[in-house]
Write an enzyme that holds these catalytic residues in place. Structure first.
Site, short mmCIF file in Angstrom:
data_model
loop_
_atom_site.label_atom_id
_atom_site.label_comp_id
_atom_site.label_asym_id
_atom_site.label_seq_id
_atom_site.Cartn_x
_atom_site.Cartn_y
_atom_site.Cartn_z
N LYS A 1 0.81 -1.22 0.00
CA LYS A 1 0.00 0.00 0.00
C LYS A 1 0.84 1.27 0.00
O LYS A 1 0.47 2.30 0.57
CB LYS A 1 -0.98 0.02 1.18
CG LYS A 1 -1.85 -1.23 1.30
CD LYS A 1 -2.47 -1.64 -0.02
CE LYS A 1 -3.40 -0.59 -0.59
NZ LYS A 1 -3.89 -0.95 -1.96
N HIS B 1 7.11 -7.31 -2.24
CA HIS B 1 6.95 -6.67 -0.93
C HIS B 1 7.86 -7.33 0.11
O HIS B 1 7.74 -7.03 1.31
CB HIS B 1 5.50 -6.80 -0.44
CG HIS B 1 4.51 -6.00 -1.21
ND1 HIS B 1 4.73 -4.69 -1.61
CD2 HIS B 1 3.25 -6.31 -1.64
CE1 HIS B 1 3.66 -4.24 -2.25
NE2 HIS B 1 2.75 -5.19 -2.28
N SER C 1 -4.68 3.20 3.98
CA SER C 1 -4.88 2.48 2.73
C SER C 1 -4.94 0.97 2.96
O SER C 1 -5.75 0.26 2.38
CB SER C 1 -3.76 2.81 1.74
OG SER C 1 -3.96 2.17 0.51
#
Length: 301
Positions: free
Chosen positions: A44, A99, A129
């Protein structure tokens, strides 16, 4: 799988599309090549925005690729089962995304000449988010409220589990672990010539100059018309309408109906959600966790 998460090396991962076997393969056996471009971020942080920009730079502003191929195929996610398979089968220079925290990333990266872009975003906005993302996806356990997710985000999980020797499901978690540990880990690479630090905030403030900096880093030269196309077609408004980019075509196995990855595309949305007490608590925690970094390194400070 425990309590809505897939646990690997003490960290929680989404439960759909990831597997312990796949994560182990990706983290220990995947070979990063010198000609690869690697986009890394904490979830995010604006990952898909930067991927769209990279795809458009690669095609010199031509939109055929981004309008005909799903974004997760243009830049496969290394640690997902499907992404790992696609990357292993792909020849030539690869664009890949991840990630993964620094300590789990394939060690081949650190001896390669691959171009690495590390993308960051204000953790307050990442939190907000992330909360909304969790409420409309089926990848992990969903929080009951923003207040609950606020605590999950701050508490983290890996350090608690290690110290207390507890079973993972005894504590809440955020996918990929602590934002603070993720950023601190990847910041150790910030002085390398093949690493570019980017922030969501600078992309919002001056997208043209930031895209030009990405081009320079990658050794890509675009003429003014090509640059204009990259700028226009990577905008929030255009991405929000592109079904290949906004995840609208993603299976409902992963998301709720009418899901889009594009929500607001702004900076500072946390101000519409945090209470004064939460903002103060977050700032205090942030200062403790991020102590030691030079002042001004992060644009949201």
């Amino acid at each position: 799988m425990t309590d809505g998460y897939l646990w690997f090396e003490g960290l929680p991962f989404p439960r759909v599309g990831w597997s312990c076997e796949g994560l182990k393969e990706a983290c220990t056996k995947f070979v990063i090549k010198d000609e690869d471009t690697v986009m890394v971020s904490y979830p995010k942080s604006g990952s898909h925005w930067v991927i769209e920009i990279l795809c458009l730079i690669h095609s010199k502003g031509d939109t055929k690729w981004i309008q005909s191929v799903p974004i997760w195929e243009c830049a496969p996610w290394l640690e997902t089962d499907v992404g790992y398979k696609m990357l292993n089968e792909r020849e030539g220079p690869r664009l890949l995304a991840s990630h993964l925290p620094f300590h789990l990333f394939p060690k081949s990266l650190f001896t390669s000449k691959a171009k690495v872009i590390y993308l960051m975003r204000s953790p307050k906005d990442v939190l907000v988010s992330g909360y909304y993302h969790r409420t409309v996806t089926k990848l992990t356990k969903n929080p009951e409220s923003l207040e609950q997710y606020f605590q999950w985000f701050l508490e983290g999980n890996a350090s608690v589990l290690a110290v207390c020797n507890l079973h993972p499901c005894a504590y809440p978690a955020v996918s990929y672990g602590s934002w603070f540990e993720h950023v601190r880990g990847w910041m150790s690479m910030r002085d390398r010539e093949n690493v570019l630090l980017l922030s969501y905030e600078e992309l919002q403030k001056d997208p043209r100059s930031t895209i030009e900096r990405i081009c320079q880093f990658l050794g890509k030269k675009l003429d003014p018309e090509e640059l204009d196309s990259v700028l226009k077609n990577s905008s929030f408004q255009v991405m929000n309408q592109n079904k290949m980019s906004n995840f609208e075509i993603l299976s409902e196995t992963f998301t709720t109906k009418n899901f889009k990855i594009t929500r607001k595309g702004i900076c500072g949305d946390w101000k519409n959600h945090f209470t004064v007490a939460q903002a103060e608590a977050f700032d205090k925690f942030y200062q403790e966790k991020m102590a030691g970094f030079p002042k001004g390194l992060f644009p949201w400070e």
